[in-house]
Design an enzyme around this catalytic site. Structure first.
Site, short mmCIF file in Angstrom:
data_model
loop_
_atom_site.label_atom_id
_atom_site.label_comp_id
_atom_site.label_asym_id
_atom_site.label_seq_id
_atom_site.Cartn_x
_atom_site.Cartn_y
_atom_site.Cartn_z
N GLY A 159 -10.24 -2.94 -1.74
CA GLY A 159 -11.26 -3.80 -1.16
C GLY A 159 -12.66 -3.34 -1.52
CG ASP A 194 -1.69 1.28 1.37
OD1 ASP A 194 -2.83 1.36 0.88
OD2 ASP A 194 -1.15 2.24 1.99
CB ALA A 236 -3.56 1.86 -2.12
CG ASP A 237 -3.75 -2.63 1.24
OD1 ASP A 237 -3.54 -3.12 0.12
OD2 ASP A 237 -2.95 -2.70 2.18
CG LEU A 238 -8.59 0.60 3.96
CD1 LEU A 238 -8.63 1.83 4.85
CD2 LEU A 238 -9.30 -0.56 4.65
#
Length: 413
Positions: free
Chosen positions: A190, A153, A185-187
């Site tokens: 998702g 991320d 970026a991860d969230l």
């Protein structure tokens, strides 16, 4: 295995096989679980998801002692069932195939090509489940020159342009690029993955056809820059960092009060005039350098220090009360203890308490998705490592006690 009521949830008819770990994939799976899907999380025997050990802090039991459940893991795994399977073994691969055959969705975030050598890639699993929705989440996608790079991320926030826009101006103290306070970026990957899975399920329900979804952190990070992307594409000029200020509106930024910080977003001249009158400096409203927004933007380096000194003379709550009464857009910058004590957050029920097998109970976040007919469920606690292995293999796959014990003895589950 309890299955949510089909009548009361959006996704009570959906089973998700979750082969993901860390954050982007688990966040997607957690969204689906919140909406009622049965989510079976597959982890490595003995260690499990990496985030189980990403502490402190750890969840504490009734006596105040640390459990083995890290807060990071708890953030992305509510409402799931957990099993352990060693997918590097032939027996473990067979278990995954059998579970995939009984699932609607497979989520995975392994390195590109890693599951193919186990026969657990989309092309292999669709042979046994033609209508399968299979979502792969990686740093850079399944093709392109970076496809086989590990994606993190923090690195993606930099590569995707986010950090070029975030942080204080380079010419001010503390200036320079800054990452977000959470793994954005991860969230967001998702969240986009959740939408893509739902779209693929809708297509499957209409046509009976499954499909493959290729999600990449870098793609998402680039896409989510929204108007800043278009500012660049329209002008050819790369936007720069403005910290907590606005490039086109003054004052539209944070200010330090006598006991904290507030945001003031004076979007027009009338709101600016009320702001300085409340602050005891009405002459700033008529000053020819500041009486219109374009002039305030031009002279921001003169005006903002004056406003900053003015704001420091009152407390955060004094400012909020006065500005709200006058109709000047504003808000506090809250610490998390203040967030969870905020009456609006309390009224919306964003913190919930659910039973937990190791700690007695655990405070969790409620889903923010509020549907009138098929609301998000009250989730179960994030599961202990392997908590549901015996139930899933026995009840869903029909494995007998002796077969399960044999697999345990071989450390396959």
């Amino acid at each position: 295995m309890p299955t949510p009521s089909l009548q009361k949830t959006s996704l009570g008819h959906i089973r998700v096989l979750d082969l993901t770990r860390v954050l982007a994939g688990p966040w997607c799976a957690q969204n689906l679980a919140d909406l009622g899907a049965e989510v079976i999380k597959v982890e490595r025997p003995g260690s499990g998801d990496d985030t189980r050990s990403w502490g402190p802090p750890y969840l504490r039991d009734a006596e105040g002692n640390n459990t083995t459940e890290a807060a990071y893991y708890l953030a992305a795994n509510r409402g799931k069932q957990a099993i352990t399977v060693d997918i590097a073994t032939a027996e473990g691969q067979q278990i995954i195939r059998e579970l995939a055959a009984k699932s609607d969705v497979v989520l995975e975030n392994y390195k590109v090509g890693q599951l193919k050598k186990y026969g657990l890639d989309y092309d292999s699993l669709k042979l046994i489940k033609p209508d399968l929705v299979y979502c792969s989440i990686t740093g850079f996608g399944q093709d392109g020159p970076y496809a086989r790079r590990a994606g993190y991320d923090f690195i993606v926030q930099g590569m995707g342009g986010f950090m070029s826009l975030t942080g204080e101006r380079d010419d001010l103290p503390g200036g320079g690029p800054q990452k977000a306070g959470v793994a954005i970026a991860d969230l967001m990957t998702g969240m986009y993955s959740t939408i893509a899975v739902m779209a693929a399920l809708t297509h499957r329900d209409r046509t009976g056809e499954g499909q493959y979804i290729d999600m990449a952190l870098l793609d998402v990070q680039v896409a989510m820059l929204a108007n800043m992307n278009m500012n660049y594409l329209s002008s050819g000029n790369a936007p720069k960092r403005w910290g907590n200020a606005h490039p086109n509106i003054v004052p539209y930024q944070t200010f330090a009060t006598s006991d904290g910080h507030i945001i003031v977003a004076a979007g027009n001249d009338g709101q600016y005039k009320k702001f300085v009158q409340i602050g005891g400096l009405p002459e700033l409203a008529d000053d020819p350098r500041f009486n219109t927004n374009p002039k305030r933007v031009e002279h921001r380096d003169v005006l903002v220090p004056i406003l900053a000194n003015m704001v420091r003379l009152k407390s955060k709550q004094e400012w909020i009360d006065l500005l709200e009464k006058a109709g000047v857009p504003c808000g506090p910058i809250n610490r998390l203890d203040e967030v969870f004590a905020d009456p609006q957050v309390v009224a919306r029920g964003m913190k919930i308490k659910v039973p937990h097998p190791a700690a007695g109970s655990v405070d969790l976040l409620a889903s923010p998705m509020k549907l009138s007919v098929t609301p998000a469920i009250t989730p179960g606690a994030p599961p202990l490592l392997g908590q549901h292995t015996q139930a899933v293999l026995g009840e869903l796959l029909g494995y007998g006690p002796a077969q399960i014990e044999e697999l345990k003895g071989k450390n396959i589950i």
